[in-house]
Design a protein around this motif. Structure first.
Motif, PDB file in Angstrom:
ATOM      1  N   ALA A 100       0.833  -1.204   0.000  1.00  0.00           N
ATOM      2  CA  ALA A 100       0.000   0.000   0.000  1.00  0.00           C
ATOM      3  C   ALA A 100       0.866   1.253   0.000  1.00  0.00           C
ATOM      4  CB  ALA A 100      -0.935  -0.008   1.211  1.00  0.00           C
ATOM      5  N   ARG A 101       1.932   1.227   0.794  1.00  0.00           N
ATOM      6  CA  ARG A 101       2.852   2.373   0.811  1.00  0.00           C
ATOM      7  C   ARG A 101       3.527   2.561  -0.544  1.00  0.00           C
ATOM      8  NH1 ARG A 101       4.118   0.251   5.996  1.00  0.00           N
ATOM      9  NH2 ARG A 101       5.982  -0.784   5.163  1.00  0.00           N
ATOM     10  N   ALA A 102       3.706   1.448  -1.274  1.00  0.00           N
ATOM     11  CA  ALA A 102       4.361   1.506  -2.582  1.00  0.00           C
ATOM     12  C   ALA A 102       3.398   1.898  -3.701  1.00  0.00           C
ATOM     13  CB  ALA A 102       5.005   0.156  -2.901  1.00  0.00           C
ATOM     14  N   GLY A 103       2.125   2.086  -3.368  1.00  0.00           N
ATOM     15  CA  GLY A 103       1.174   2.588  -4.357  1.00  0.00           C
ATOM     16  C   GLY A 103       0.190   1.580  -4.892  1.00  0.00           C
ATOM     17  N   PHE A 104       0.104   0.394  -4.276  1.00  0.00           N
ATOM     18  CA  PHE A 104      -0.868  -0.606  -4.710  1.00  0.00           C
ATOM     19  C   PHE A 104      -2.183  -0.464  -3.957  1.00  0.00           C
ATOM     20  CE2 PHE A 104       3.089  -2.584  -6.040  1.00  0.00           C
ATOM     21  CZ  PHE A 104       2.752  -3.228  -7.218  1.00  0.00           C
ATOM     22  N   ASP A 105      -3.250  -0.833  -4.649  1.00  0.00           N
ATOM     23  CA  ASP A 105      -4.561  -0.993  -4.021  1.00  0.00           C
ATOM     24  C   ASP A 105      -4.626  -2.459  -3.591  1.00  0.00           C
ATOM     25  OD1 ASP A 105      -7.193  -0.764  -3.226  1.00  0.00           O
ATOM     26  OD2 ASP A 105      -7.985  -0.974  -5.243  1.00  0.00           O
ATOM     27  N   VAL A 106      -4.611  -2.721  -2.306  1.00  0.00           N
ATOM     28  CA  VAL A 106      -4.398  -4.077  -1.810  1.00  0.00           C
ATOM     29  C   VAL A 106      -5.699  -4.763  -1.418  1.00  0.00           C
ATOM     30  CG1 VAL A 106      -3.161  -5.506  -0.139  1.00  0.00           C
ATOM     31  CG2 VAL A 106      -2.121  -3.386  -0.959  1.00  0.00           C
ATOM     32  N   VAL A 107      -5.880  -5.990  -1.909  1.00  0.00           N
ATOM     33  CA  VAL A 107      -6.970  -6.859  -1.487  1.00  0.00           C
ATOM     34  C   VAL A 107      -6.370  -7.904  -0.551  1.00  0.00           C
ATOM     35  CG1 VAL A 107      -8.766  -8.475  -2.196  1.00  0.00           C
ATOM     36  CG2 VAL A 107      -8.171  -6.533  -3.670  1.00  0.00           C
ATOM     37  N   LEU A 108      -6.859  -7.934   0.681  1.00  0.00           N
ATOM     38  CA  LEU A 108      -6.341  -8.840   1.693  1.00  0.00           C
ATOM     39  C   LEU A 108      -7.271 -10.033   1.838  1.00  0.00           C
ATOM     40  CD1 LEU A 108      -6.147  -5.644   2.835  1.00  0.00           C
ATOM     41  CD2 LEU A 108      -4.720  -6.778   4.538  1.00  0.00           C
TER      42      LEU A 108
END
Length: 253
Positions: free
Chosen positions: A33-41
């Motif tokens: 997320a910090r690297a710019g991804f939209d994260v699905v957990l």
């Protein structure tokens, strides 16, 4: 859910992290997320995933990789995907082959091997459609060497690694990179699960040395995931300075 194979209006490509409720998975979700991804957990403990998702502006979806219906529902909720981090896995027991518990072995192969297969198969069309997909599979140094009393886990991790490494050839020429992450000793809930909740046994695994943290592994995963598209980091082995192999480590007395 914000999800896209091409960057969305927010400019964030989608990353999926399995086993994201704690340990390496949770740390990886935060780092991506910090690297710019939209994260699905994804994880069985979706309430924990939901807490992290709120923190990083991501999405939590329940996922049990040992249940085909759960995997199918999860895949249906993630129609587009740029990065898949196969992190769900685990170990049970530490007995010699002569005393092996078949149920423990069955569980280890189901979660580490078949679970990885299910999720990868399910999301592969979206990864290919993204035009720049990336599959990161967290195996272990147990995928590189055997150790006494660990045949069930090392066998499962070797099989998981073969699945991943075979895909490297099968997808050659396709717009998908593949990276295998092989951690050594990382202090997470891993040993607690392996020893059935016995905290004393779990703590003894790391006694006398400084193990890796989940954040250490997450940093490496994020580094691999943020290289230029033509750069494929095939396999990364990381261990604490005090660990030379699966069965050899230096411990302070």
């Amino acid at each position: 859910m914000t999800a896209a194979s091409e960057p969305t209006d927010s400019g964030r490509p989608t990353a999926v992290v399995t086993g994201a409720s704690s340990g390496i998975g949770a740390a990886t979700a935060r780092a991506l997320a910090r690297a710019g991804f939209d994260v699905v957990l994804g994880a069985r403990r979706v309430d924990r995933c939901a807490e992290i998702a709120r923190e990083i502006d991501g999405t939590a979806v329940r996922l049990d990789v040992t249940d085909p219906d759960s995997v199918s529902a999860f895949v249906a909720a993630v129609p587009e995907c740029r990065l898949l981090v196969n992190n769900a896995g685990g170990a049970k027991g530490l007995e010699p082959v002569a005393e092996a518990d078949e149920d423990d072995w069955r569980w280890m192969f189901e979660v580490n091997v078949i679970g990885t297969l299910r999720v990868t198969k399910g999301l592969l069309p979206a990864l290919l459609a993204s035009g720049d997909g990336h599959i990161v599979t967290v195996t272990s140094i147990a995928a590189l060497e055997p150790y006494d009393n660990g045949a069930g886990y090392t066998g499962a991790k070797h099989a998981q690694a073969m699945l991943h490494r075979t895909l490297r050839g099968e997808l050659l020429g396709k717009p998908v990179r593949l990276t295998e992450i092989c951690p050594g000793m990382v202090e997470t809930e891993f040993s607690l699960v392996r020893f059935g909740g016995d905290e004393e046994k779990a703590d003894d695994v790391y006694k006398g040395l400084t193990p890796l943290t989940p954040e250490d592994v997450a940093d490496v995963i994020t580094f691999a995931a943020t290289r230029p598209s033509h750069v494929n980091l095939d396999q990364i082995v990381l261990k604490p300075r005090a660990q030379a192999s699966a069965s050899r480590a230096y411990r302070e007395v």
